[in-house]
Design a protein around this motif. Structure first.
Motif, PDB file in Angstrom:
ATOM      1  N   ALA A  43       6.614   7.260   3.380  1.00 32.75           N
ATOM      2  CA  ALA A  43       6.868   6.343   2.243  1.00 32.75           C
ATOM      3  C   ALA A  43       5.554   5.642   1.798  1.00 32.75           C
ATOM      4  N   TYR A  44       4.660   5.642   2.617  1.00 29.86           N
ATOM      5  CA  TYR A  44       3.401   5.074   2.290  1.00 29.86           C
ATOM      6  C   TYR A  44       2.575   5.805   1.446  1.00 29.86           C
ATOM      7  N   PHE A  45       2.750   7.137   1.923  1.00 34.24           N
ATOM      8  CA  PHE A  45       1.912   8.203   0.756  1.00 34.24           C
ATOM      9  C   PHE A  45       2.957   8.729  -0.235  1.00 34.24           C
ATOM     10  N   ALA A  46       4.301   8.247  -0.385  1.00 37.15           N
ATOM     11  CA  ALA A  46       5.039   9.002  -1.252  1.00 37.15           C
ATOM     12  C   ALA A  46       4.519   8.847  -2.920  1.00 37.15           C
ATOM     13  N   PRO A  47       3.723   7.563  -3.350  1.00 34.20           N
ATOM     14  CA  PRO A  47       3.088   7.747  -4.468  1.00 34.20           C
ATOM     15  C   PRO A  47       2.243   8.783  -4.810  1.00 34.20           C
ATOM     16  N   PHE A  48       1.674   9.402  -3.957  1.00 30.74           N
ATOM     17  CA  PHE A  48       0.650  10.710  -3.967  1.00 30.74           C
ATOM     18  C   PHE A  48       1.566  11.886  -4.426  1.00 30.74           C
ATOM     19  N   ILE A 106      12.067  11.905  -4.744  1.00 30.52           N
ATOM     20  CA  ILE A 106      12.020  10.940  -3.828  1.00 30.52           C
ATOM     21  C   ILE A 106      12.843  11.091  -2.797  1.00 30.52           C
ATOM     22  N   ARG A 112      -0.995   4.037  -6.031  1.00 30.82           N
ATOM     23  CA  ARG A 112      -2.382   5.120  -5.602  1.00 30.82           C
ATOM     24  C   ARG A 112      -3.518   4.555  -5.369  1.00 30.82           C
ATOM     25  N   ARG A 153      -3.500   2.173  -2.283  1.00 28.99           N
ATOM     26  CA  ARG A 153      -3.569   2.963  -1.007  1.00 28.99           C
ATOM     27  C   ARG A 153      -4.896   3.267  -1.044  1.00 28.99           C
TER      28      ARG A 153
END
Lengths: 370, 345
Positions: free
Chosen positions: A21-26, A31, B17, B20
């Motif tokens: 979930a932390y890296f999901a936006p990459f 989803i 992004r 992060r």
């Protein structure tokens, strides 16, 4: 155990339930695929069936087996698509055979363009080959699980109306050849020239003696009647009958068959598709189902109470704050049905989405996670 | 809300992004501090920028439900958790519900003064108000803990007596449980686990995290004070807002908030709370649209002769300081010229 620990660590370090979930936006993956709730599927083919139906063939990524992705003919999946930045889920029946999945690792969904629908009319033109979508595990119990126990020469009668043909297409392609001792009959009611998937059905009939196809036209042949049934079987009492189509057709056919002496246990119905709505009329009786509390409430015609008040009136625990649509405290998941947002004066979609209970009035039957 | 769509999805994903990337780069730089203190300094700045983005442009706005329509569980108000000592659940109750519904109604919106400061003549002066500028600086330093404790202070969980007739949405035990679990996780993260991961550079990373948290605290506190407490921001009494109409609610939101002007990066780092007026009018609209919306809002405010409070960061901050200091003296009812500076509805 290890999973629990890593999730705990992820929550502590990054305030996200999982590292994924932390890296999901990459990631550009859907989803639900990223979160491990759905399988990834790539669009392989798009085919127009008739004016208002089209078929979408999807290649399943990864293995195809019981542990990964599999289905029983007659089941449906939920498809997750992204439209204008928003993830939307919709259920669609698998219309292809089990053999197709095993050979090509693909499934085909045959989809009807719902009038005023937010997904089905749009999807046919928006979808691109190679696009990745999310596919849920197969669901539903409209399957022939009693097939092996059936007596020899037993009749299986399928009655389809309009887009209700889709599960039968999968059932017939998968079962006819493998069960030569069972007679399959399909009565398929549709408007003239609107019989979808009839090409492969006709081919199947030519190839197999144990399958009879009756393509019936609504204009010419009318609704399903005793004459139609008697023409295909002389032993209805010992038949298994499956019906899928518009609600009105299913209701009348069910009554007809029970009157003709078919035992209730031999009758199988599939509630199909989402109710479409046009000029929504609030003056109807609606059922509000609170899925978590397991309570069903009937709301009478002129009752225009919000879902929050309905919940409170019926002792369903519901969070609330401002009671005027600002704070989002009362936000909850609507599983299905249409609600009217009294603040924005708009109607919701028919599928699953978050709504604010304090300003939402049920318009159709609604299932809500409260 | 009709226009909301792909543009907003791309925008918020990009910000996440960036956040992060800043966090990861910042944490790496902190460890590299053993090579040069410059690395450490850059690490602190990157990490605090990441925390500011997480709390302001992402956290605050996601928790308002601005991105719920995306149906993305990682950016949904119901599931989102932020890098802050205050649990997002508690924040939503106190901020989204109490503050946004009852903006600046003295006695209902506990933001007005946080109970610690006297910021209007609605409260009578007490001795402790004399040094309230110092109290304000301490609050800024410990801001995330102030927020985390906000709801518990209102419920009188650890000290004080509960006001008669006050109904609460959660029980005290639940409040305590959530407070302890969230704050423990936050302390473990910044002051135990990440420093331990750095091995011999434990102290350097610990101090870096502390510095980043402090910078974030100062920044968020300052921005929030600038949005709510410059002079010329109105306060209201409960009586004035009884049976309030929707129109009056909007009116109160405009009068009760203040904007900041600045470049784009500044707006982003404030979580677009630089457009506090627009945020209070439309808390569910994706915040990056506020700057464009503010033009129209100002035209409407001007048309109806409603005071629209806006100014540069420095002028607004100066007026916040002025307010904090002014009310630290035993001034009674504000009258004359001063009354226009500290208006009451």
């Amino acid at each position: 155990m290890l999973n629990v620990l890593t999730n705990k660590l992820s929550l502590t370090l990054f305030n996200n339930d999982t590292f994924k979930a932390y890296f999901a936006p990459f990631s550009t993956k859907p989803i639900a695929v990223l979160m491990g709730e759905m399988f990834a599927a790539t669009v392989v083919k798009m085919k127009t069936e008739n004016n208002d139906m089209y078929s979408l063939t999807l290649a399943i990524s990864g293995k195809v087996n019981e542990q990964h992705f599999s289905f029983q003919p007659g089941q449906y999946i939920e498809l997750q698509v992204k439209k204008n930045g928003s993830y939307i889920k919709r259920p669609f029946t698998i219309s292809s055979s089990l053999a197709q999945l095993q050979q090509d690792k693909t499934i085909t969904l045959t989809i009807k363009k719902q009038f005023a629908g937010r997904v089905t009319p749009w999807l046919s033109s928006a979808i691109k080959q190679g696009e990745m979508l999310g596919v849920s595990p197969a669901k539903g119990d409209f399957v022939l699980n009693r097939l092996s126990k059936m007596a020899v020469n037993k009749e299986v009668i399928f009655i389809a109306g309009g887009s209700g043909i889709t599960p039968f297409h999968s059932l017939l392609l998968s079962h006819v050849a493998n069960n030569p001792t069972i007679n399959f009959t399909l009565l398929y009611f549709a408007r003239a020239n609107q019989h979808a998937l009839n090409g492969s059905l006709v081919a199947l009939e030519l190839e197999h003696n144990n399958f009879t196809l009756k393509l019936l036209q609504r204009e010419r042949d009318g609704h399903c009647s005793a004459a139609h049934i008697n023409a295909v079987t002389s032993d209805l009492q010992h038949s298994e009958v499956y019906i899928c189509g518009p609600n009105s057709m299913m209701d009348s056919t069910r009554e007809l068959l029970l009157d003709m002496g078919l035992p209730e246990g031999a009758l199988h119905l599939e509630q199909f598709g989402l109710a479409s709505f046009r000029n929504v009329d609030l003056n109807v009786v609606r059922n509000v189902s609170f899925a978590i509390t397991n309570k069903e409430v009937v709301v009478d015609e002129d009752n225009q109470k919000t879902l929050l008040i309905l919940a409170e009136d019926n002792v369903v625990p519901a969070k609330y704050g401002c009671r005027m649509g600002i704070c989002q405290e009362c936000k909850c998941k609507k599983v299905s049905g249409v609600v009217y947002n009294s603040q924005t004066k708009t109607y919701s979609d028919t599928g699953e989405e978050d709504i604010q209970a304090c300003i939402s009035v049920p318009v159709t039957d609604v299932v809500i996670n409260l | 809300m009709e226009q909301v769509g792909s543009t907003d999805e791309r925008y918020i994903k990009k910000v996440v992004r960036q956040q992060r990337s800043l966090e990861i780069a910042g944490r790496i730089c902190l460890v590299l501090g053993f090579m040069s203190l410059y690395f450490w300094g850059v690490g602190v700045l990157l990490l605090s920028a990441s925390k500011i983005l997480d709390n302001m442009e992402i956290g605050h706005n996601v928790l308002h439900g601005q991105y719920d329509w995306m149906n993305d569980p990682t950016l949904n108000s119901q599931t989102f958790e932020w890098d802050n000592a205050c649990s997002s659940e508690s924040w939503k109750r106190v901020h989204n519900y109490e503050h946004h519904t009852y903006t600046n109604i003295v006695g209902k919106d506990r933001d007005f003064g946080y109970g610690l400061l006297r910021l209007s003549d609605d409260f009578s002066w007490r001795l402790r108000n004399t040094w309230q500028f110092g109290t304000y600086l301490v609050l800024s330093t410990l801001f995330q803990w102030g927020i985390a404790f906000h709801e518990m202070a209102g419920e009188r969980v650890f000290f004080g007596k509960k006001k008669a007739g006050r109904t609460s949405h959660v029980d005290v035990e639940q409040l305590k449980k959530v407070f302890y679990s969230k704050s423990t996780r936050q302390i473990l993260k910044d002051y135990v686990i990440f420093p331990l991961l750095a091995g011999p550079f434990f102290v350097m990373v610990l101090l870096g995290n502390l510095a980043a948290n402090l910078l974030r605290n100062f920044w968020t506190s300052t921005i929030i004070f600038c949005g709510h407490f410059p002079t010329e921001v109105y306060t209201f009494t409960e009586k004035e807002c009884e049976d309030e109409s929707r129109g009056h609610w909007y009116y109160r939101q405009i009068l009760g908030s203040a904007n900041l002007t600045g470049p784009k990066w500044f707006h982003i780092l404030t979580g677009h709370l630089s457009c506090q007026v627009e945020h209070h009018l439309f808390p569910e609209v994706p915040a990056h649209r506020y700057v464009a919306m503010s033009k129209e809002v100002q035209v409407i405010a001007a048309k109806y002769g409603i005071a629209y409070n806006t100014g540069s960061f420095f002028s607004q901050y100066a007026s916040v300081v002025q307010r904090v200091i002014y009310f630290s003296f035993p001034v009674g009812k504000v009258t004359g010229k001063k009354a226009a500076l500290y208006p009451r509805f």
